[in-house]
Design a protein around this motif. Structure first.
Motif, PDB file in Angstrom:
ATOM      1  N   GLN A 101       0.835  -1.206   0.000  1.00 12.10           N
ATOM      2  CA  GLN A 101       0.000   0.000   0.000  1.00 12.10           C
ATOM      3  C   GLN A 101       0.870   1.257   0.000  1.00 12.10           C
ATOM      4  O   GLN A 101       0.584   2.221  -0.712  1.00 12.10           O
ATOM      5  CB  GLN A 101      -0.931   0.007   1.214  1.00 12.10           C
ATOM      6  CG  GLN A 101      -2.028  -1.037   1.133  1.00 12.10           C
ATOM      7  CD  GLN A 101      -2.742  -1.203   2.459  1.00 12.10           C
ATOM      8  OE1 GLN A 101      -2.110  -1.299   3.505  1.00 12.10           O
ATOM      9  NE2 GLN A 101      -4.074  -1.232   2.407  1.00 12.10           N
ATOM     10  N   HIS A 116       2.313   7.087  -6.711  1.00  9.54           N
ATOM     11  CA  HIS A 116       1.383   8.178  -7.008  1.00  9.54           C
ATOM     12  C   HIS A 116       2.037   9.544  -6.729  1.00  9.54           C
ATOM     13  O   HIS A 116       1.879  10.495  -7.523  1.00  9.54           O
ATOM     14  CB  HIS A 116       0.096   8.017  -6.188  1.00  9.54           C
ATOM     15  CG  HIS A 116      -0.846   9.150  -6.335  1.00  9.54           C
ATOM     16  ND1 HIS A 116      -1.575   9.379  -7.486  1.00  9.54           N
ATOM     17  CD2 HIS A 116      -1.163  10.166  -5.490  1.00  9.54           C
ATOM     18  CE1 HIS A 116      -2.292  10.472  -7.338  1.00  9.54           C
ATOM     19  NE2 HIS A 116      -2.070  10.971  -6.135  1.00  9.54           N
ATOM     20  N   GLN A 146       2.248   1.962  -3.444  1.00 13.57           N
ATOM     21  CA  GLN A 146       1.286   2.614  -4.338  1.00 13.57           C
ATOM     22  C   GLN A 146       1.230   4.118  -4.074  1.00 13.57           C
ATOM     23  O   GLN A 146       1.149   4.914  -5.017  1.00 13.57           O
ATOM     24  CB  GLN A 146      -0.110   1.986  -4.172  1.00 13.57           C
ATOM     25  CG  GLN A 146      -0.209   0.584  -4.729  1.00 13.57           C
ATOM     26  CD  GLN A 146       0.166   0.520  -6.204  1.00 13.57           C
ATOM     27  OE1 GLN A 146      -0.327   1.287  -7.015  1.00 13.57           O
ATOM     28  NE2 GLN A 146       1.079  -0.375  -6.543  1.00 13.57           N
TER      29      GLN A 146
END
Length: 187
Positions: A9, A16, A12
């Motif tokens: 997580q 981003h 990610q």
């Protein structure tokens, strides 16, 4: 209560953030990147430089902690210490309360250029590699000294999450500065 976050997580989020910084700031002029809404606030580049200063400390500290605390069948979840919870709560983007940063981490009135963005993106690549390596580490091991008081240690998982959440906070701050600049230009 803090929800458990996994290295996947966090990866990610890092991906981003790197994409956002590359897309939102790379094409701006240096004048725009150094725009400050007020003398005491930070420019877009100062927000990124603040994160670079933290990455210069935490990326090597995390690399060392991960390398020295590998395990075969690691549990991917972490438990949080009071220090970890407090640190994370302080830097979460949702916490809009301003916090005074330690002097050597405060980039206010720095002379910054495009290298600041390039360095930020390089740190994101390093952090992505660290998060990949963290899958084979004991995330609950207290092994990462806190930058401003090295006697205190965060758990590896807490430190990875702290660095990521702190970056989210200041990238959002830089985006707000960009919005203010656009409003001023439109006025």
């Amino acid at each position: 209560m803090i929800a458990m976050t996994t290295p996947e997580q966090l990866s990610q989020i890092i991906k981003h953030l790197a994409e956002t910084v590359a897309q939102e700031f790379s094409s701006l002029s240096l004048v725009d990147l150094n725009y400050k809404p007020s003398p005491d606030s930070w420019s877009m580049l100062e927000c990124l430089e603040h994160l670079n200063r933290y990455s210069r400390y935490y990326n090597p500290a995390l690399a060392k902690a991960i390398a020295h605390n590998t395990c075969e069948n690691c549990v991917p979840s972490i438990t949080y210490s009071w220090l970890g919870r407090k640190s994370l709560d302080m830097v979460r983007p949702q916490n809009m309360k301003k916090h005074k940063t330690v002097k050597h981490m405060n980039p206010n009135n720095s002379q910054l250029g495009r290298a600041t963005i390039e360095e930020f993106l390089q740190h994101q690549q390093e952090l992505a590699h660290l998060l990949y390596d963290a899958k084979k580490a004991n995330l609950n091991k207290k092994a990462v000294p806190v930058e401003f008081f090295k006697l205190l240690k965060l758990r590896i998982g807490e430190a990875l999450e702290f660095v990521t959440v702190h970056q989210e906070r200041h990238v959002q701050q830089a985006l707000r500065v960009k919005q203010l600049l656009a409003k001023q230009a439109a006025a």
